[in-house]
Design a protein around this motif. Sequence first.
Motif, PDB file in Angstrom:
ATOM      1  N   THR A  38      -9.732 -24.484   0.325  1.00 32.09           N
ATOM      2  CA  THR A  38      -8.738 -23.452   0.470  1.00 32.09           C
ATOM      3  C   THR A  38      -9.512 -22.122   1.003  1.00 32.09           C
ATOM      4  O   THR A  38     -10.614 -21.649   0.097  1.00 32.09           O
ATOM      5  N   VAL A  39      -9.125 -21.111   1.672  1.00 33.54           N
ATOM      6  CA  VAL A  39      -9.757 -19.843   2.124  1.00 33.54           C
ATOM      7  C   VAL A  39      -8.662 -18.924   2.076  1.00 33.54           C
ATOM      8  O   VAL A  39      -7.533 -19.138   2.503  1.00 33.54           O
ATOM      9  N   ILE A  40      -8.896 -17.680   1.424  1.00 29.84           N
ATOM     10  CA  ILE A  40      -7.981 -16.648   1.534  1.00 29.84           C
ATOM     11  C   ILE A  40      -8.493 -15.620   2.429  1.00 29.84           C
ATOM     12  O   ILE A  40      -9.758 -15.175   2.065  1.00 29.84           O
ATOM     13  N   VAL A  41      -7.813 -15.091   3.173  1.00 30.14           N
ATOM     14  CA  VAL A  41      -8.113 -14.085   4.307  1.00 30.14           C
ATOM     15  C   VAL A  41      -7.333 -12.689   4.039  1.00 30.14           C
ATOM     16  O   VAL A  41      -6.316 -12.630   4.337  1.00 30.14           O
ATOM     17  N   PRO A  42      -8.144 -11.623   3.175  1.00 31.05           N
ATOM     18  CA  PRO A  42      -7.333 -10.466   3.342  1.00 31.05           C
ATOM     19  C   PRO A  42      -7.084  -9.831   4.296  1.00 31.05           C
ATOM     20  O   PRO A  42      -8.033  -9.789   5.101  1.00 31.05           O
ATOM     21  N   THR A  43      -5.919  -9.330   4.401  1.00 31.35           N
ATOM     22  CA  THR A  43      -5.471  -8.697   5.860  1.00 31.35           C
ATOM     23  C   THR A  43      -4.713  -7.462   5.418  1.00 31.35           C
ATOM     24  O   THR A  43      -3.878  -7.390   4.624  1.00 31.35           O
ATOM     25  N   GLY A  44      -5.155  -6.448   6.050  1.00 30.35           N
ATOM     26  CA  GLY A  44      -4.661  -5.027   5.866  1.00 30.35           C
ATOM     27  C   GLY A  44      -4.530  -4.301   7.213  1.00 30.35           C
ATOM     28  O   GLY A  44      -3.868  -4.556   8.079  1.00 30.35           O
ATOM     29  N   ALA A  45      -5.236  -3.003   7.117  1.00 31.73           N
ATOM     30  CA  ALA A  45      -5.042  -1.855   8.268  1.00 31.73           C
ATOM     31  C   ALA A  45      -5.939  -1.106   7.946  1.00 31.73           C
ATOM     32  O   ALA A  45      -6.581  -0.770   6.753  1.00 31.73           O
ATOM     33  N   THR A  46      -6.340  -0.202   8.791  1.00 28.32           N
ATOM     34  CA  THR A  46      -7.091   0.985   8.894  1.00 28.32           C
ATOM     35  C   THR A  46      -6.116   2.187   9.376  1.00 28.32           C
ATOM     36  O   THR A  46      -5.864   2.250  10.454  1.00 28.32           O
ATOM     37  N   GLU A  47      -5.505   2.892   8.403  1.00 28.08           N
ATOM     38  CA  GLU A  47      -4.580   3.926   8.533  1.00 28.08           C
ATOM     39  C   GLU A  47      -4.601   4.926   7.429  1.00 28.08           C
ATOM     40  O   GLU A  47      -5.157   4.601   6.533  1.00 28.08           O
ATOM     41  N   GLN A  48      -4.025   5.998   7.932  1.00 22.35           N
ATOM     42  CA  GLN A  48      -4.328   7.171   6.778  1.00 22.35           C
ATOM     43  C   GLN A  48      -3.202   6.989   5.579  1.00 22.35           C
ATOM     44  O   GLN A  48      -2.275   6.015   5.664  1.00 22.35           O
ATOM     45  N   HIS A  49      -3.788   7.388   4.298  1.00 21.68           N
ATOM     46  CA  HIS A  49      -3.217   7.005   3.083  1.00 21.68           C
ATOM     47  C   HIS A  49      -2.911   8.432   2.523  1.00 21.68           C
ATOM     48  O   HIS A  49      -3.793   8.600   1.520  1.00 21.68           O
ATOM     49  N   GLY A  50      -2.300   9.267   3.018  1.00 27.00           N
ATOM     50  CA  GLY A  50      -2.159  10.571   2.538  1.00 27.00           C
ATOM     51  C   GLY A  50      -3.753  11.299   2.638  1.00 27.00           C
ATOM     52  O   GLY A  50      -4.576  10.872   3.338  1.00 27.00           O
ATOM     53  N   PRO A  51      -3.588  12.669   2.291  1.00 24.37           N
ATOM     54  CA  PRO A  51      -4.860  13.418   2.236  1.00 24.37           C
ATOM     55  C   PRO A  51      -5.794  12.991   1.299  1.00 24.37           C
ATOM     56  O   PRO A  51      -6.931  13.432   1.006  1.00 24.37           O
ATOM     57  N   HIS A  52      -5.341  12.030   0.474  1.00 24.88           N
ATOM     58  CA  HIS A  52      -6.368  11.521  -0.751  1.00 24.88           C
ATOM     59  C   HIS A  52      -6.864  10.135  -0.956  1.00 24.88           C
ATOM     60  O   HIS A  52      -7.840   9.974  -1.251  1.00 24.88           O
ATOM     61  N   GLY A  53      -6.116   9.094  -0.133  1.00 27.07           N
ATOM     62  CA  GLY A  53      -6.614   8.080  -0.160  1.00 27.07           C
ATOM     63  C   GLY A  53      -7.326   7.273   0.955  1.00 27.07           C
ATOM     64  O   GLY A  53      -7.320   7.912   2.022  1.00 27.07           O
ATOM     65  N   PRO A  54      -8.369   6.293   0.959  1.00 25.45           N
ATOM     66  CA  PRO A  54      -9.077   5.787   1.861  1.00 25.45           C
ATOM     67  C   PRO A  54      -8.225   5.193   2.918  1.00 25.45           C
ATOM     68  O   PRO A  54      -7.343   4.480   2.711  1.00 25.45           O
ATOM     69  N   LEU A  55      -8.853   5.046   4.137  1.00 26.18           N
ATOM     70  CA  LEU A  55      -8.143   4.318   5.458  1.00 26.18           C
ATOM     71  C   LEU A  55      -8.147   2.896   5.017  1.00 26.18           C
ATOM     72  O   LEU A  55      -6.862   2.227   5.520  1.00 26.18           O
ATOM     73  N   LEU A  56      -8.858   2.393   4.230  1.00 19.28           N
ATOM     74  CA  LEU A  56      -8.784   1.038   4.058  1.00 19.28           C
ATOM     75  C   LEU A  56      -8.194   0.333   2.739  1.00 19.28           C
ATOM     76  O   LEU A  56      -8.413  -0.566   2.271  1.00 19.28           O
TER      77      LEU A  56
END
Length: 215
Positions: free
Chosen positions: A25-43
Amino acid sequence: MKPDTVFLGEMTNPEVEAFLKTRHTVIVPTGATEQHGPHGPLLTDVLIPQEVARRVAPKIGAVVAPPINYALSFPHVGFTGLVHVRISTFMALIEDLCASFAASGFKRIIFLNGHYDNTYAIAYGCANAAYHLPKDVKAFPVNYWDALTADEIAEWSGLKNGLHANLAETSAVLAINPNLVDMDRANAEFPPFPEYTVNTGRVHTAFFFTSPGSV
C-alpha cells in the motif's frame, strides 16, 4: 544504521524491495500550491494530508509517497504565488502514477487528497487508469476530511466557519509547524453571512469549479 521511515522518498531501493515482499500500500498526499490568506503557507493543502498520511501509514502497513504539490486551483487564479496545472495534465499525472506504482509492485494506491478542487479529477483519473492496471491493483481517492462526522464537518468548514484558509486549516498547520503561519497577519474578522441552509459543497461545485478567479 539508517533509521526506518514511512516516507518512500527517504527509502533506498533495497528498502522498497523489502517492503513490497510483505506489504503493498502506498499513500500519495495530494494538494495544491495556492494562497491561504495573508497568514497561511501556500502548501497548506499538501502539509495536512501529508501529516495525516505520516500518522496513518504505520497503522495500515503503508508507505507515504512524495506529495503532488501542483494541481487544480482555477477558482484561485489571480493570487500571487499560485501555481496550477490544467485538468487534463493533472488527470494524466494521476493515471501515469497509478501505472508506475503498479509496475513497482504496489496493489493499493491511495491518493490522500487535501484540496477539494482535485476530488473529481482524481477519481476520474483512477477510473481511466483502472482499464490498464492488473486486476489485483486498485487506485482510489480519499479526502482527509471524509472520515469526519457531521458535527466535526460543521466545526471544520462551511459558511459558518469558512471554506478556505479558515480556523480549521490554520489550526492544522499550526499543529504541524507553527513557524509556517504568520499569526500577525491572521484576520479574525468574518463576513456577516445570513443563515444559509444550502449545501455549500454543491454551490462550490457549480460555481467555483467553472469560474476561474472566482475566489
